[in-house]
Design a protein around this motif. Structure first.
Motif, PDB file in Angstrom:
ATOM      1  N   ILE A  26       0.846  -1.198   0.000  1.00  0.00           N
ATOM      2  CA  ILE A  26       0.000   0.000   0.000  1.00  0.00           C
ATOM      3  C   ILE A  26       0.882   1.249   0.000  1.00  0.00           C
ATOM      4  N   THR A  27       1.875   1.282   0.886  1.00  0.00           N
ATOM      5  CA  THR A  27       2.719   2.483   0.970  1.00  0.00           C
ATOM      6  C   THR A  27       3.643   2.616  -0.244  1.00  0.00           C
ATOM      7  N   SER A  28       4.110   1.512  -0.795  1.00  0.00           N
ATOM      8  CA  SER A  28       4.977   1.629  -1.973  1.00  0.00           C
ATOM      9  C   SER A  28       4.172   2.121  -3.179  1.00  0.00           C
ATOM     10  N   THR A  29       2.917   1.710  -3.299  1.00  0.00           N
ATOM     11  CA  THR A  29       2.066   2.200  -4.382  1.00  0.00           C
ATOM     12  C   THR A  29       1.755   3.679  -4.167  1.00  0.00           C
ATOM     13  N   PHE A  30       1.460   4.045  -2.941  1.00  0.00           N
ATOM     14  CA  PHE A  30       1.254   5.445  -2.540  1.00  0.00           C
ATOM     15  C   PHE A  30       2.447   6.303  -2.971  1.00  0.00           C
ATOM     16  N   ASN A  31       3.642   5.827  -2.677  1.00  0.00           N
ATOM     17  CA  ASN A  31       4.870   6.566  -3.025  1.00  0.00           C
ATOM     18  C   ASN A  31       5.118   6.587  -4.533  1.00  0.00           C
ATOM     19  N   ARG A  32       4.872   5.467  -5.187  1.00  0.00           N
ATOM     20  CA  ARG A  32       5.117   5.368  -6.635  1.00  0.00           C
ATOM     21  C   ARG A  32       4.210   6.330  -7.402  1.00  0.00           C
ATOM     22  N   VAL A  33       2.937   6.414  -7.010  1.00  0.00           N
ATOM     23  CA  VAL A  33       2.006   7.322  -7.690  1.00  0.00           C
ATOM     24  C   VAL A  33       2.434   8.771  -7.455  1.00  0.00           C
ATOM     25  N   HIS A  34       2.805   9.092  -6.235  1.00  0.00           N
ATOM     26  CA  HIS A  34       3.271  10.453  -5.930  1.00  0.00           C
ATOM     27  C   HIS A  34       4.491  10.804  -6.786  1.00  0.00           C
ATOM     28  N   ASP A  35       5.452   9.896  -6.844  1.00  0.00           N
ATOM     29  CA  ASP A  35       6.653  10.143  -7.643  1.00  0.00           C
ATOM     30  C   ASP A  35       6.307  10.328  -9.125  1.00  0.00           C
ATOM     31  N   GLN A  36       5.345   9.553  -9.616  1.00  0.00           N
ATOM     32  CA  GLN A  36       4.938   9.669 -11.022  1.00  0.00           C
ATOM     33  C   GLN A  36       4.276  11.017 -11.277  1.00  0.00           C
ATOM     34  N   ILE A  37       3.466  11.482 -10.347  1.00  0.00           N
ATOM     35  CA  ILE A  37       2.841  12.801 -10.489  1.00  0.00           C
ATOM     36  C   ILE A  37       3.927  13.868 -10.609  1.00  0.00           C
ATOM     37  N   LEU A  38       4.896  13.829  -9.702  1.00  0.00           N
ATOM     38  CA  LEU A  38       5.967  14.829  -9.737  1.00  0.00           C
ATOM     39  C   LEU A  38       6.786  14.733 -11.022  1.00  0.00           C
ATOM     40  N   ALA A  39       6.947  13.534 -11.550  1.00  0.00           N
ATOM     41  CA  ALA A  39       7.697  13.358 -12.795  1.00  0.00           C
ATOM     42  C   ALA A  39       6.918  13.891 -13.998  1.00  0.00           C
ATOM     43  N   GLU A  40       5.595  13.725 -13.999  1.00  0.00           N
ATOM     44  CA  GLU A  40       4.795  14.119 -15.154  1.00  0.00           C
ATOM     45  C   GLU A  40       4.322  15.564 -15.124  1.00  0.00           C
ATOM     46  N   LEU A  41       4.170  16.148 -13.951  1.00  0.00           N
ATOM     47  CA  LEU A  41       3.671  17.527 -13.874  1.00  0.00           C
ATOM     48  C   LEU A  41       4.409  18.490 -14.811  1.00  0.00           C
ATOM     49  N   PRO A  42       5.736  18.452 -14.871  1.00  0.00           N
ATOM     50  CA  PRO A  42       6.428  19.402 -15.752  1.00  0.00           C
ATOM     51  C   PRO A  42       6.094  19.234 -17.239  1.00  0.00           C
ATOM     52  N   THR A  43       5.496  18.116 -17.611  1.00  0.00           N
ATOM     53  CA  THR A  43       5.142  17.902 -19.022  1.00  0.00           C
ATOM     54  C   THR A  43       3.764  18.451 -19.354  1.00  0.00           C
ATOM     55  N   PHE A  44       2.992  18.847 -18.356  1.00  0.00           N
ATOM     56  CA  PHE A  44       1.634  19.342 -18.589  1.00  0.00           C
ATOM     57  C   PHE A  44       1.705  20.797 -19.047  1.00  0.00           C
ATOM     58  N   THR A  45       1.139  21.062 -20.192  1.00  0.00           N
ATOM     59  CA  THR A  45       1.155  22.413 -20.768  1.00  0.00           C
ATOM     60  C   THR A  45      -0.020  23.230 -20.231  1.00  0.00           C
ATOM     61  N   ASP A  46       0.061  24.551 -20.435  1.00  0.00           N
ATOM     62  CA  ASP A  46      -1.055  25.413 -20.052  1.00  0.00           C
ATOM     63  C   ASP A  46      -2.320  25.026 -20.805  1.00  0.00           C
ATOM     64  N   GLU A  47      -2.172  24.640 -22.059  1.00  0.00           N
ATOM     65  CA  GLU A  47      -3.337  24.225 -22.847  1.00  0.00           C
ATOM     66  C   GLU A  47      -3.988  22.990 -22.237  1.00  0.00           C
TER      67      GLU A  47
END
Length: 166
Positions: free
Chosen positions: A98-119
């Motif tokens: 449960i905690t490793s999945t919790f951490n993995r999703v958080h890390d993925q969010i932080l990795a992908e956020l910079p790719t999200f454009t204003d559009e």
């Protein structure tokens, strides 16, 4: 500060807060359901994970085939909105999973956020939701949703006999 920087800072903040809330909680308390309470800490952490996946990844950029490695389908079913928490620990993945999945999703969010454009942030989400009308709103709601459930974890801890954490 850009919207992506704001989101990143707030995702990190809610994670710090949630980690402070769960830090040191005994594994024995993760599946304890207090009297007259319908949930437990393990379900709350799993639910935050699923909420973060859906609101901060799947809605903004869509589901991807390799997301099942990030969050297995069975995990999604156990912790999704409308699921019923079960006090039996054997009905769930281990606390470690449960905690490793919790951490993995958080890390993925932080990795992908910079790719999200204003559009992309200004786009409408693929589904109607009462709390947001844009993908940026979905990301903001993910953060607020996390704080809501961290508060519930704190209350569960107290109902299980714990003393205030802060």
């Amino acid at each position: 500060m850009s919207r992506i920087e704001l989101l990143t800072e707030n995702f990190r903040s809610v994670r710090r807060y949630t980690n402070m809330v769960i830090d040191g909680i005994s594994p024995d308390d993760w599946f304890r359901v207090p009297d007259a309470c319908p949930t437990h800490i393990a379900w709350q952490i799993g639910h935050i994970t699923i909420g973060n996946y859906g609101l901060a990844l799947a809605i903004p950029r869509g589901d991807r085939p390799d997301d099942v490695e990030l969050v297995p389908l069975s995990f999604r079913e156990q912790f999704a909105r409308g699921s019923t928490p079960d006090a039996d620990p054997t009905a769930y993945p281990s606390i470690e999973l449960i905690t490793s999945t919790f951490n993995r999703v958080h890390d993925q969010i932080l990795a992908e956020l910079p790719t999200f454009t204003d559009e992309l942030l200004d786009d409408s989400p693929p589904l109607e939701h009462p709390m947001f009308s844009t993908k940026f709103g979905s990301l903001l709601w993910s953060i607020q949703h996390g704080y809501t459930h961290a508060g519930q974890i704190s209350l569960l801890y107290r109902l299980n006999g714990g003393t205030p954490r802060f």
